[in-house]
Design a protein around this motif. Structure first.
Motif: not given
Length: 343
Positions: A268, A295, A297-298, A300, A321-326
């Motif tokens: 974040s 890791e 996450m989030e 943006d 681990d890469v998530r919710e990084c559009g």
């Protein structure tokens, strides 16, 4: 518990080692507890106790004292001095109502801390009062510390292994120096650093030349909105930044030494665009080549996960681990013409 503890019954409890009074009113004198001479653990967490009476100092075998959530608590003179075998002391308050320290409490806590291995304490809002009570002298042996204010005590934290700083909305730097960029700060034993929800954080230290974290293996950065990079560029770009472009603000500075970092977790961070803002060569990765887990996450606004040709950086990497990084456009940017030159 609405009624006083009976002194006679407690005197018979010669074998009692642990006494936990959790969320009890205790709106009465608790001096009788001082008769349980073999007590090693005493927990008043979230109790209504308003005074820690002097007879508690009789507990010479006490190793752990928990006063978490005991708001507006007053500690009698001599109590802390007499707890000669105390190893862990927890005094975090709830509802922003801290323990009411008096001058003698400060002096006793300073002496007591010389043999503490764990301390959790919450003070006054006025940082001047913290400095006047010589809080930097409290940490001769302390290995676990929970801080909720920005205080210049870094030089005293030589044995600190775990540091978490969370939800401090006015905190700008973890360590502050008035010496105009001179000197070094070394957290020689720090292994775990967790920074969370620090809206105004600008960096690790305001103007110290070298920051050494030689044992740091685990770093978590969560909710730090001011940083565009984690690692700095090779050269400063502040002078060439135009007025309509946001300046690059890395979390690490060029002289921050973290040779053993294994796990990097980033969560974040709204302005984060890059983690590494330049292409690595084999000589540049002293502060990153030990990474085994990353890791993210989030985030943006994150565009690039790695710099160009990141193979030397990823030599030990086991988990990514890469998530919710559009906004990510490139995960691995490899120049195939250079592959043969890199092992």
């Amino acid at each position: 518990m609405k009624y006083p503890l009976l002194p006679k019954s407690l005197e018979c409890s010669t074998k009692l080692r642990t006494l936990i009074l959790h969320k009890c009113l205790l709106m009465f004198d608790c001096s009788a507890i001082g008769e349980i001479l073999n007590l090693e653990v005493l927990n008043f967490a979230n109790c209504g106790i308003r005074k820690l009476p002097s007879k508690i100092g009789n507990l010479k075998k006490l190793k752990l004292l928990d006063l978490i959530g005991c708001v507006n608590l007053r500690i009698d003179d001599g109590v802390l001095n007499n707890l000669v075998n105390l190893e862990e002391l927890y005094m975090r308050a709830d509802d922003e109502k801290a323990i009411r320290f008096i001058d003698s409490n400060h002096a006793e806590l300073t002496e007591l801390s010389k043999h503490l291995s764990a301390l959790e304490v919450e003070f006054f809002e006025n940082s001047d009062e913290l400095l006047e009570c010589s809080i930097n002298e409290l940490f001769e042996k302390t290995e676990v510390l929970s801080l909720q204010m920005d205080v210049p005590i870094a030089s005293g934290l030589m044995k600190l292994e775990f540091l978490k700083v969370s939800q401090c909305p006015v905190l700008e730097f973890l360590a502050y120096s008035k010496n105009g960029g001179a000197g070094e700060i070394g957290f020689q034993k720090l292994k775990f650093l967790y920074l969370e929800k620090l809206a105004k954080l600008e960096g690790f230290c305001n103007n110290v030349n070298v920051i050494e974290l030689p044992q740091l293996v685990y770093l978590i950065l969560d909710g730090l909105p001011n940083f565009t990079n984690i690692y700095p560029e090779k050269t400063s770009t502040t002078s060439s930044v135009s007025s309509n472009v946001s300046p690059i603000q890395p979390f690490f500075n060029k002289n921050m030494l973290i040779p053993k970092l294994e796990r990097l977790i980033i969560l974040s961070m709204d302005k984060l665009k890059e983690i590494w803002p330049y292409q690595f060569s084999s000589s540049d990765v002293v502060n990153a080549c030990m990474l085994t887990k990353i890791e993210v996450m989030e985030c943006d606004n994150l565009v690039n996960m790695f710099p160009t040709n990141p193979m030397s950086l990823m030599g030990r990497l086991e988990v990514l681990d890469v998530r919710e990084c559009g906004s990510i456009e490139v995960l691995l940017n490899i120049d195939m013409s250079c592959v043969g030159e890199i092992e």
